[in-house]
Design a protein around this motif. Structure first.
Motif, short mmCIF file in Angstrom:
data_model
loop_
_atom_site.label_atom_id
_atom_site.label_comp_id
_atom_site.label_asym_id
_atom_site.label_seq_id
_atom_site.Cartn_x
_atom_site.Cartn_y
_atom_site.Cartn_z
N LYS A 9 -0.39 -50.68 41.04
CA LYS A 9 0.62 -49.88 41.78
C LYS A 9 1.90 -49.65 40.70
N HIS A 10 2.47 -48.34 40.49
CA HIS A 10 3.44 -48.21 39.83
C HIS A 10 4.69 -48.99 40.41
N ILE A 11 5.41 -49.61 39.67
CA ILE A 11 6.88 -50.33 40.02
C ILE A 11 7.81 -49.46 39.22
N PRO A 12 8.91 -48.97 39.93
CA PRO A 12 9.81 -48.34 39.26
C PRO A 12 10.85 -49.18 38.76
N GLN A 13 11.33 -48.96 37.69
CA GLN A 13 12.28 -49.70 36.83
C GLN A 13 13.54 -48.80 36.86
N ARG A 14 14.67 -49.65 36.75
CA ARG A 14 15.95 -48.98 36.65
C ARG A 14 16.66 -50.28 35.76
N THR A 15 17.71 -49.66 35.08
CA THR A 15 18.76 -50.58 34.26
C THR A 15 19.88 -50.86 34.93
N CYS A 16 20.22 -52.03 34.82
CA CYS A 16 21.49 -52.29 35.47
C CYS A 16 22.76 -51.87 34.65
N GLY A 18 25.62 -52.80 34.35
CA GLY A 18 26.51 -53.75 33.94
C GLY A 18 26.02 -54.58 32.61
N CYS A 19 24.69 -54.83 32.58
CA CYS A 19 24.70 -55.61 31.54
C CYS A 19 23.45 -54.82 30.70
N ARG A 20 22.78 -53.91 31.28
CA ARG A 20 21.76 -53.16 30.44
C ARG A 20 20.50 -53.77 30.64
N GLU A 21 20.15 -54.58 31.41
CA GLU A 21 18.89 -55.21 31.50
C GLU A 21 18.08 -54.39 32.60
N THR A 22 16.80 -54.31 31.97
CA THR A 22 15.93 -53.43 32.98
C THR A 22 15.02 -54.37 33.97
N LEU A 23 14.99 -53.95 35.18
CA LEU A 23 14.29 -54.74 36.37
C LEU A 23 13.59 -53.81 37.25
N SER A 24 12.82 -54.37 38.14
CA SER A 24 12.23 -53.55 39.24
C SER A 24 13.39 -53.09 39.94
N LYS A 25 13.23 -51.59 40.58
CA LYS A 25 14.16 -50.92 41.30
C LYS A 25 14.74 -51.82 42.38
N ARG A 49 24.32 -39.14 43.66
CA ARG A 49 23.95 -40.01 42.48
C ARG A 49 24.19 -41.51 42.52
N GLY A 50 23.07 -42.09 42.07
CA GLY A 50 23.17 -43.80 42.17
C GLY A 50 23.11 -44.35 40.63
N ALA A 51 23.46 -45.67 40.99
CA ALA A 51 23.59 -46.49 39.92
C ALA A 51 23.22 -47.87 40.21
N TYR A 52 22.70 -48.86 39.44
CA TYR A 52 22.11 -49.93 40.04
C TYR A 52 22.74 -50.99 39.21
N LEU A 53 22.89 -52.04 39.67
CA LEU A 53 23.42 -53.41 39.41
C LEU A 53 22.84 -54.42 39.89
N HIS A 54 22.75 -55.45 39.15
CA HIS A 54 22.39 -57.09 39.38
C HIS A 54 23.56 -57.49 40.64
N ASP A 55 22.97 -58.65 41.36
CA ASP A 55 23.90 -59.43 42.48
C ASP A 55 24.40 -60.22 41.72
N LYS A 56 25.20 -59.98 40.55
CA LYS A 56 26.16 -60.97 39.88
C LYS A 56 27.43 -60.31 39.63
N LYS A 57 28.26 -61.21 39.92
CA LYS A 57 29.83 -60.90 39.73
C LYS A 57 29.94 -60.20 38.12
N SER A 58 29.56 -60.94 37.17
CA SER A 58 29.84 -60.57 35.62
C SER A 58 29.24 -58.86 35.54
N CYS A 59 28.35 -58.63 36.12
CA CYS A 59 27.56 -57.12 36.11
C CYS A 59 28.47 -56.21 36.78
N TRP A 60 28.84 -56.56 38.00
CA TRP A 60 29.83 -55.59 38.65
C TRP A 60 31.22 -55.39 37.86
N GLU A 61 31.63 -56.62 37.45
CA GLU A 61 33.11 -56.56 36.76
C GLU A 61 33.04 -55.77 35.71
#
Length: 95
Positions: A9-16, A18-25, A49-61
Motif C-alpha cells: 500500500k502506498h503511504i503518502p509522504q509530506r514534509t514538515c 518547520g524542520c523539513r523532515e519527511t514523514l507519512s501524511k 492550500r495546505g501545509a504540514y507540521l509536526h506536533d512539536k512547538k519548535s516546528c510550529w514556532e
C-alpha cells in the motif's frame, strides 16, 4: 505456476514546513488556508492550500517565522498568527 504478488500500500509522504523532515501524511498536522483564514485541518481533507507540521512547538514556532506563509502562498494576518499561537500553546514541549 502462478505466483501472486502482495501489493504494498502506498503511504503518502509530506514534509514538515518547520524542520523539513519527511514523514507519512498521517503523522503530521495539516494547516489549511481558507477564505476565513488559516485553520487546523484535523481531517486532512479540507479544501484549500495546505501545509504540514509536526506536533512539536519548535516546528510550529520555526514555521511561523516565514516558512508557513510561504508554503500556504499567503500573508499571515494578525488573526492567523493569534490562532496559530493558540495551537502552539496546546502542543507538547519538545523532548
Amino acid at each position: 505456476m502462478n505466483k501472486q504478488k502482495s501489493r504494498v500500500k502506498h503511504i503518502p509522504q509530506r514534509t514538515c514546513v518547520g524542520c523539513r523532515e519527511t514523514l507519512s501524511k498521517r503523522g503530521l498536522m495539516r494547516i489549511v488556508c481558507t477564505p476565513d483564514g488559516v485553520r487546523y485541518d484535523a481531517t486532512g481533507k479540507a479544501e484549500g492550500r495546505g501545509a504540514y507540521l509536526h506536533d512539536k512547538k519548535s516546528c510550529w514556532e520555526r514555521a511561523l517565522r516565514g516558512s508557513l506563509a510561504h508554503a500556504l502562498k499567503t500573508e499571515l494576518t494578525q488573526a492567523d498568527r493569534d490562532y496559530i499561537a493558540q495551537i502552539i500553546s496546546e502542543l507538547k514541549d519538545d523532548e
